[in-house]
Write a protein that holds these residues in place. Structure first.
Motif, mmCIF file in Angstrom:
data_model
loop_
_atom_site.group_PDB
_atom_site.id
_atom_site.type_symbol
_atom_site.label_atom_id
_atom_site.label_comp_id
_atom_site.label_asym_id
_atom_site.label_seq_id
_atom_site.Cartn_x
_atom_site.Cartn_y
_atom_site.Cartn_z
ATOM 1 N N HIS A 56 0.836 -1.201 0.000
ATOM 2 C CA HIS A 56 0.000 0.000 0.000
ATOM 3 C C HIS A 56 0.874 1.256 0.000
ATOM 4 C CE1 HIS A 56 -2.765 -3.035 1.655
ATOM 5 N NE2 HIS A 56 -3.747 -2.259 1.243
ATOM 6 N N CYS A 77 -6.902 1.218 -7.621
ATOM 7 C CA CYS A 77 -7.572 2.061 -6.632
ATOM 8 C C CYS A 77 -9.063 2.100 -6.957
ATOM 9 C CB CYS A 77 -6.989 3.471 -6.628
ATOM 10 S SG CYS A 77 -7.184 4.355 -8.197
ATOM 11 N N PHE A 122 -5.297 9.677 0.737
ATOM 12 C CA PHE A 122 -5.640 8.909 -0.459
ATOM 13 C C PHE A 122 -5.233 9.633 -1.733
ATOM 14 C CE2 PHE A 122 -9.539 11.484 0.042
ATOM 15 C CZ PHE A 122 -9.774 11.901 -1.259
ATOM 16 N N MET A 126 -2.781 8.066 -4.664
ATOM 17 C CA MET A 126 -3.276 7.882 -6.028
ATOM 18 C C MET A 126 -2.465 8.679 -7.044
ATOM 19 S SD MET A 126 -7.388 8.058 -5.494
ATOM 20 C CE MET A 126 -8.295 6.807 -4.582
ATOM 21 N N LYS A 144 -8.541 1.155 -12.198
ATOM 22 C CA LYS A 144 -9.594 1.544 -11.261
ATOM 23 C C LYS A 144 -10.544 0.361 -11.081
ATOM 24 C CE LYS A 144 -9.376 6.247 -13.089
ATOM 25 N NZ LYS A 144 -10.102 7.287 -13.854
#
Length: 249
Positions: A56, A77, A122, A126, A144
């Motif tokens: 992560h 994601c 986040f 990303m 995605k």
């Protein structure tokens, strides 16, 4: 990605859920897992190739040896609205197991909007991989969850081509892609013995990782003010990039 690979995937999923942490999980846990005695340092040089790791970690935090190597990175994601609901329910399960008070929706949302999350905000996580996928598309594939769910067949082929092992016509004719889709479906993964029992890393139940696997469940939790606030954050943080998500208000 031949039928032999599919066989190995099935064997891996059928292993006992009580098995110790897999090598790919140790890679991340040894860096962030604290002093848990189970989390031994990974002996990467002596691992059999090809080597597969899951993490992560934000792109800037990856080791220099990874960022400057020729390894392929597949980043997946999902809609930040759905991420929050999943994040909140997941960590409350952990808190309950440790006899800690659950975080209210409002408390968790406040932290989320401030970027107080494991592995960072986040938007930074990303954008790091998104920008890298644009600059070096041969090294980073940005996916995605919503797109994967919408057209699994297309994206399975895309992943296979990205890692340099495209499906042969014979494999496609023999239904190899369909078998992989069935094997890797949310339902199949959730029902796997290796995923619905036992623990990983710091005593986290494997079953905690599987909830609904649905897109758009956030509408059952967000108030109008929450929608407005997160929408503004996304607009501000993603400004200047072409990153966007389906299903966002």
């Amino acid at each position: 990605m031949a039928s032999t690979d599919l066989k190995h995937m099935k064997e891996d999923q059928s292993r006992d859920g009580q098995e110790k942490i897999s090598e790919e999980n140790k890679f991340e846990a040894s860096l962030y897992g604290g002093k848990d005695p189970v989390l031994t340092q990974v002996d990467v040089p002596n691992m059999t190739e090809p080597r597969l790791f899951g993490t992560h970690m934000p792109f800037p935090s990856l080791p220099k040896s990874v960022k400057e190597s020729n390894c392929k990175i597949i980043y997946i994601c999902r809609n930040p609205f759905d991420i929050f609901v999943s994040y909140w329910t997941f960590f409350n399960k952990i808190r309950l197991k440790k006899s800690l008070t659950e975080l209210t929706l409002e408390e968790a949302f406040e932290r989320y909007c401030k970027g107080i999350c494991i592995f960072g905000p986040f938007w930074e996580n990303m954008l790091g991989y998104f920008k890298e996928s644009i600059e070096r598309p041969y090294r980073v594939l940005f996916l995605k969850y919503e797109d994967l769910k919408e057209d699994v067949n297309f994206n399975i082929k895309r992943i296979a081509e990205f890692v340099g092992i495209p499906f042969t016509q014979e494999e496609e004719n023999n239904g190899v892609i369909e078998n992989i889709i069935k094997l890797c479906s949310f339902e199949s993964m959730k029902e796997s013995n290796g995923n619905n029992s036992g623990t990983v890393t710091v005593n986290v139940d494997r079953e905690f990782f599987f909830r609904k696997g649905e897109i758009g469940d956030w509408v059952n939790y967000f108030s109008p003010s929450m929608i407005e606030r997160l929408s503004k954050i996304m607009q501000e943080k993603f400004s200047g990039s072409s990153l966007s998500f389906k299903g966002c208000p």
